[in-house]
Design a protein around this motif. Structure first.
Motif, short mmCIF file in Angstrom:
data_model
loop_
_atom_site.label_atom_id
_atom_site.label_comp_id
_atom_site.label_asym_id
_atom_site.label_seq_id
_atom_site.Cartn_x
_atom_site.Cartn_y
_atom_site.Cartn_z
N GLU A 171 -1.12 2.90 3.71
CA GLU A 171 -0.35 1.73 2.96
C GLU A 171 0.79 2.31 2.27
OE1 GLU A 171 -3.02 -0.45 0.39
OE2 GLU A 171 -5.07 0.31 1.49
N GLU A 172 1.88 1.58 2.34
CA GLU A 172 3.04 1.81 1.51
C GLU A 172 3.33 0.52 0.66
OE1 GLU A 172 6.04 3.12 4.05
OE2 GLU A 172 4.91 5.17 4.74
N ASN A 173 4.24 0.63 -0.26
CA ASN A 173 4.82 -0.43 -1.25
C ASN A 173 3.60 -1.26 -1.75
OD1 ASN A 173 7.43 0.34 -0.28
ND2 ASN A 173 7.95 -1.29 0.80
N GLY A 174 2.87 -0.82 -2.40
CA GLY A 174 1.49 -1.19 -2.79
C GLY A 174 0.63 -1.76 -1.94
N GLY A 175 0.60 -1.63 -0.66
CA GLY A 175 -0.13 -2.27 0.39
C GLY A 175 0.28 -3.45 1.23
N LYS A 176 1.72 -3.67 0.89
CA LYS A 176 2.31 -4.57 1.34
C LYS A 176 2.90 -4.04 2.83
CE LYS A 176 4.40 -8.90 0.93
NZ LYS A 176 3.41 -10.19 1.43
#
Length: 120
Positions: A7-12
């Motif tokens: 996950e990157e960008n808080g899972g987005k």
């Protein structure tokens, strides 16, 4: 087959690294993770990294088709990063099966793929 999810960008953004040949059991890990992130964040952006990827076994291709039907509208953008001509063609072929905006990037341009995924 190896599949790795990050996950990157808080899972987005979900980064999916695949190598070898996808088999049916790989979808037992992949699908629940996508569904969890969709429940938490709504539509996702996905980077599909195809370094050393060799395609699907027949049963996995069916699972991939089912995933596309079930999650037709859950992916907002799909960046496909590859290194072979057939991978570029695969990116173009998947466009009718998703509402996602799909773009192909050569491996040398992976940073551009990430930048595109993070744009609003």
């Amino acid at each position: 087959m190896t599949i790795q999810l990050n996950e990157e960008n808080g899972g987005k953004v979900l980064v999916v690294h695949v190598s070898g040949k996808l088999v049916k059991v790989d979808y037992e890990q992949f699908v629940p993770e996508v569904e969890r992130l969709v429940r938490r964040h709504g539509k996702l952006r996905m980077l599909f990294d195809m370094a050393d990827f060799h395609g699907w076994e027949a049963s996995a291709a069916w699972e991939d088709f089912k995933f596309g039907v079930e999650h037709f509208a859950d992916i907002e953008r799909l960046a496909m990063v590859g290194e072979k001509q057939w991978q570029h063609g695969m990116a173009m072929l998947c466009k009718p099966f998703t509402k996602a905006e799909v773009r192909y990037f050569d491996h040398a341009d992976a940073s551009e793929a990430r930048k595109w995924l993070s744009e609003t």
